[in-house]
Design a protein around this motif. Structure first.
Motif, mmCIF file in Angstrom:
data_model
loop_
_atom_site.group_PDB
_atom_site.id
_atom_site.type_symbol
_atom_site.label_atom_id
_atom_site.label_comp_id
_atom_site.label_asym_id
_atom_site.label_seq_id
_atom_site.Cartn_x
_atom_site.Cartn_y
_atom_site.Cartn_z
ATOM 1 N N UNK C 255 -17.810 -11.957 -48.920
ATOM 2 C CA UNK C 255 -16.540 -11.213 -48.396
ATOM 3 C C UNK C 255 -16.032 -11.723 -47.218
ATOM 4 N N UNK C 256 -16.637 -11.968 -46.368
ATOM 5 C CA UNK C 256 -15.874 -12.145 -45.034
ATOM 6 C C UNK C 256 -15.702 -13.684 -45.082
ATOM 7 N N UNK C 257 -16.728 -14.546 -45.547
ATOM 8 C CA UNK C 257 -16.269 -16.014 -45.413
ATOM 9 C C UNK C 257 -14.995 -16.249 -46.153
ATOM 10 N N UNK C 258 -15.052 -15.527 -47.615
ATOM 11 C CA UNK C 258 -13.791 -16.283 -48.177
ATOM 12 C C UNK C 258 -12.482 -15.492 -47.638
ATOM 13 N N UNK C 259 -12.665 -14.127 -47.074
ATOM 14 C CA UNK C 259 -11.389 -13.754 -46.496
ATOM 15 C C UNK C 259 -10.991 -14.572 -45.099
ATOM 16 N N UNK C 260 -12.099 -14.905 -44.292
ATOM 17 C CA UNK C 260 -11.747 -15.359 -43.215
ATOM 18 C C UNK C 260 -12.767 -16.447 -42.923
ATOM 19 N N UNK C 261 -12.603 -17.726 -43.184
ATOM 20 C CA UNK C 261 -13.520 -18.788 -43.229
ATOM 21 C C UNK C 261 -13.372 -19.117 -41.519
ATOM 22 N N UNK C 262 -14.355 -19.553 -41.013
ATOM 23 C CA UNK C 262 -14.404 -19.902 -39.691
ATOM 24 C C UNK C 262 -14.233 -21.294 -39.294
ATOM 25 N N UNK C 323 -21.565 -15.523 -34.868
ATOM 26 C CA UNK C 323 -20.024 -14.869 -34.716
ATOM 27 C C UNK C 323 -19.876 -13.696 -35.490
ATOM 28 N N UNK C 324 -19.968 -12.604 -34.753
ATOM 29 C CA UNK C 324 -19.868 -11.244 -35.500
ATOM 30 C C UNK C 324 -21.199 -11.262 -36.446
ATOM 31 N N UNK C 325 -21.027 -11.184 -37.655
ATOM 32 C CA UNK C 325 -22.195 -11.027 -38.903
ATOM 33 C C UNK C 325 -22.332 -12.341 -39.211
ATOM 34 N N UNK C 326 -21.660 -13.441 -38.985
ATOM 35 C CA UNK C 326 -21.853 -14.877 -39.459
ATOM 36 C C UNK C 326 -22.471 -15.580 -38.379
#
Lengths: 272, 284, 338
Positions: C255-262, C323-326
């Motif tokens: 969810x987070x990678x697709x919403x906000x890829x770093x 970085x955060x959860x990633x």
């Protein structure tokens, strides 16, 4: 109407079994400058239609007409004009370019055999111009293709097809064998060329998302028959046939929220 | 799963040659050098007889001894190398040309022509080549030229059959369809697109065939339908020396060994090229 | 159980899973012919897969994603492996070939892209599925019973009748189910799936994904799913690891990678894929092509294609940092340092 395909049927010998019919009564039209997508699963006959449109194989029944030329029986000048005006790009960027020819020979071959440029120097200049146009470096003209990446090879294939200014470009899964990050380059190039050259593109693909992106008209095929055809909005916005609906519903979406919602909705539907 | 496939082509480029492979290459190069340049250095005496010195055993003056006419065996071998190898090259080149032509016509032509040519090829394959060559050569009158012509017109069926199969495979490649869509003529399709991409295997076969041809040519000369004495051709040399096996073994062993070494060297060269081209055969 | 695995809410606390397999500094070198030199395809990869977790490994050709997965099972005899692969307390890279063989199929199983090449055309489906069990000394009747149960579980119609059928009598989708049954009959805890749906039509792909979804939920089976299809990742996985040129460049919740890829590569990849549910004028295209393993650029391997690169990118190789959860491997996260 640039090309019309009028109720063609095609079978293949499958001895000792009876011949297998791969196309049943397929009818579709290609207009000048439009991008038309042929979509379907494996065995739908979409590649067979492409081969018929390119006169690589002949259907047993029906007619194919290109700008007044009877394609199935064309000979002499008619056939030569057809060959110049209808071109193709294949899926396999490795097998579709003769490994023993340089980039210049590959791209310039059409100019040579159709005698479109009088001198070798003029051909070379046209090849350079075309390479520039598809995003290749003209300095690579004398190289062989083995050192090129898949995406660059597909650019060479596109340049080879377009340098003789065809009016129809038939593309059979042109990006299916490419890396994801390279697919977009080739899709954009095709889109760009279509607009610049007022080219009709027949795009054969299993990837419905790519077809939606590229094509304004879509033909859905299943087991050698046309299931449904219509504009992009008709097919993707309000598909009429259950087969089309099931096909569209199964396409994964690269977005976890939307993707999962779609899957959940679909599973609920199949459960009921 | 794609990763090993990436490693392969690089692997092929980087790999060095083994000592054995280098040895075979050196041998072939040496044989070719001898055949091309050797005769320039030969003393004139090898063409005239010197009965006083006949059948002398190997010595510092005559490395491989002398034959029944008192001629130096070593230098006759060198001169014979040119005749033998040149004839073998000629034979293989001629029948390869015939084979390539027939294969191309068969692959490009309509079905009936393909079928017809392949049946003729089958008949050619079924006949024992050497016997037919023997018949042809005898009919044309025994000479080296007859033997070369006879072998050239009997040697093509294997090449034709093999190449036609490979060309049919090549014609299935997408780039051939691409050339058709572009509108190239049948002639250009075959000569520019199909043939150049089908000839690789012939190169392998060509090297091996030189080896076999050297042997067959020597055999024909030996039984009297090829090169005639006083030619220095190896088969003819063996034939004229065969009466002296028990008294002067060197007159037979030297040209016999030359035939054996040459045919084995070219045969091995063919094998090496084949293995190099096809990594799946490695390790044997 | 006909539900789609729920997407973990971004706001909610991600459950801490017990690790099943932990990979540390894994490298894979492939030999270059007989010359003795080799090329590093996988260049120091670290990750953990939790019990029952579904992780997607995404990458392009030459990224090393397949070899990473195959290294966990030690499938490539020629590959030189180093690092640590800790599975349930044992280092798989230190096991004897015999012990590793026992582990394959029972603790870790694998399915591949082309189902037909993994089925023996001369052996019945029942015998092939039961074989994994027979090798481990389970009796014929018992093995057959369990094979039937797995085929049933995977939705093979009339499984009892079709135990004695041969592979050619099955359709593509059914064959992939049989291959899946062969992998699952030994009750593994980790399933490695190498592009299992790439060769399938979308509707069949969808069925196979549903199946994997159900089985993994029901059995608490961890799945490492190797693919290049971001759509499949988004619909199936909980976590995604993105590989580029032999390294992991981003690892995080789907969810987070697709919403906000770093990572710029992940960002580009997501923008480069056309979507069935959207109209776009032009696609974003990452320039260039992935580098071959023998010609990796200096510094960050992605920098020649990156539109956000700066001086440091061509010099230093960025480490994979939390970085955060990633976890992300990019110098941008340290700031431009200016």
């Amino acid at each position: 109407m640039l090309m019309s395909i009028d109720s063609i049927s095609k079978s293949y010998n499958a001895f000792p079994n009876p011949p297998a019919k791969v196309l049943h009564d397929v009818t579709l039209n290609v207009d000048t400058g439009e991008a038309i997508g042929l979509v379907g699963e494996s065995g739908s006959g979409k590649s067979t239609i492409a081969k018929c449109m390119l006169a690589l194989i002949k259907p047993e029944e029906g007619r194919i007409t290109y700008d007044g030329i009877d394609v199935i029986h064309a000979k002499g000048d008619d056939l030569r004009r057809f060959r110049r005006e209808v071109q193709m790009v294949f899926q396999d960027p490795y097998g579709s370019l003769n490994p023993r020819m340089t980039v210049e020979e590959l791209i310039g071959e059409g100019l040579l055999i159709h005698k479109l440029e009088p001198t070798a120097a003029a051909r070379r200049a046209r090849v350079a111009e075309m390479m520039e146009m598809v995003g290749l470096n003209p300095n690579d003209m004398d190289r062989y293709t083995r050192s090129f990446s898949g995406g660059q090879r597909q650019r060479i294939a596109i340049a080879r097809a377009l340098v003789i200014r065809p009016r129809i470009l038939v593309c059979d899964e042109p990006v299916a064998a490419l890396d994801v990050s390279v697919q977009a380059q080739v899709i954009n190039l095709l889109q760009d060329m279509q607009k610049k050259l007022n080219l009709a593109i027949v795009f054969v693909a299993h990837d419905l998302a790519v077809v939606r992106h590229l094509c304004e008209k879509i033909v859905v095929l299943h087991k050698g028959k046309v299931v449904e055809q219509g504009s992009r909005d008709e097919i993707f916005g309000a598909p009429k046939m259950p087969y089309t609906q099931s096909l569209l519903a199964a396409v994964p979406v690269p977005d976890p929220v939307v993707g999962r919602a779609r899957r959940a909705a679909r599973r609920l539907e199949t459960a009921n | 799963m794609t990763a090993p496939a990436i490693a392969q082509p690089a692997a092929r480029r980087k790999e060095g040659f083994s000592a054995f492979e280098m040895f075979v290459f050196a041998l072939v190069v040496a044989l070719l050098a001898i055949a091309v340049f050797g005769p320039f250095f030969a003393p004139d005496s090898i063409y005239s007889s010197d009965i006083a010195n006949s059948l002398m055993p190997p010595s510092a003056a005559n490395w491989f001894g002398t034959d029944d006419q008192g001629r130096d065996v070593f230098w006759r071998l060198i001169v014979g190398a040119q005749t033998t190898l040149l004839s073998a090259f000629l034979v293989v080149t001629l029948y390869s040309l015939i084979g390539v032509t027939i294969a191309t016509v068969a692959a490009a032509g309509p079905r009936w022509l393909d079928e017809g040519l392949m049946r003729i090829t089958d008949i050619g394959l079924a006949l024992p080549g050497m016997i037919v060559a023997l018949g042809f050569a005898a009919a044309m009158g025994a000479s080296l030229r007859s033997a070369v012509i006879a072998m050239a017109i009997t040697g093509w069926p294997i090449t034709a059959r093999m190449l036609r199969g490979i060309m049919r495979q090549t014609m299935e490649q997408p780039f051939v369809a691409g050339a058709q869509v572009l509108g190239v003529s049948k002639w250009r399709l075959m000569t520019k697109h199909v043939l150049p991409n089908s000839l690789d295997v012939l190169i392998v076969k060509w090297a091996g065939d030189i080896g076999t041809t050297v042997l067959v040519l020597a055999s024909l000369s030996f039984i009297g339908v090829g090169a005639q004495p006083p030619s220095a051709e190896w088969g003819a040399t063996i034939a004229s020396a065969r009466g002296y096996v028990s008294t002067a073994w060197w007159t037979v062993v030297a040209p016999g060994a030359a035939v054996a070494i040459t045919s084995i060297a070219f045969g091995l060269l063919g094998d090496i090229i084949q293995v190099r081209r096809d990594p799946s055969l490695r390790g044997n | 159980m006909k539900t789609v695995h729920p997407l973990p809410d971004e706001a909610s606390v991600v459950p801490v899973r017990q690790p099943l397999i932990t990979v540390e500094k894994l490298t894979v070198d492939m030999p270059l012919g007989r010359s003795g030199s080799s090329v590093r395809i996988v260049d120091g990869v670290d990750f953990t897969i939790g019990v029952g977790e579904r992780v997607a490994l995404v990458g392009e050709s030459g990224s090393g994603k397949s070899l990473t997965a195959r290294a966990l099972m030690r499938l490539d005899r020629l590959a030189k492996l180093s690092g640590r692969v800790d599975f349930d307390g044992t280092d798989l890279l230190k096991l004897s070939d015999r012990d590793m063989g026992k582990l394959r199929g029972s603790s870790i199983a694998m399915v591949f892209q082309d189902p037909m090449s993994f089925l023996d055309p001369l052996m019945t489906i029942g015998d092939q599925v039961a074989e994994t069990l027979r090798i481990r000394g389970i009796g014929k009747a018992e093995a057959r019973k369990r094979a039937l149960a797995v085929l049933d579980e995977l939705g093979v119609d009339r499984a009892a009748e079709r135990l004695d059928a041969y592979p050619h009598e099955f359709s593509g989708g059914m064959r992939q189910r049989v291959v899946l049954a062969m992998a699952l009959v030994g009750e593994p805890r980790l399933l490695i799936a190498d592009e299992p749906t790439t060769a399938l039509d979308v509707r069949v792909q969808d069925q196979v994904l549903d199946l994997l979804d159900d089985v993994s939920t029901r059995r608490g089976l961890a799945v490492l799913f190797i693919t290049h299809d971001l759509g499949v990742v988004a619909g199936f996985a909980e976590r995604v690891m993105v590989m580029y040129s032999g390294r992991i460049v981003e690892d995080g919740e789907v969810a987070s990678v697709f919403a906000k890829p770093s990572h710029p590569y992940t960002q580009g990849l997501i923008k480069a894929v056309p979507r069935i549910d959207q109209d776009l004028n032009t696609l974003y295209a990452i320039p260039g092509a992935p580098p071959p393993p023998l010609a990796r650029p200096s510094g960050c391997p992605f920098h020649p294609r990156c539109d956000q690169r700066f001086d440091r990118c061509g010099v230093d190789l960025p480490a994979l940092q939390p970085v955060g959860m990633s976890r992300v491997a990019c110098h941008l996260l340290d700031g431009k340092g200016a």
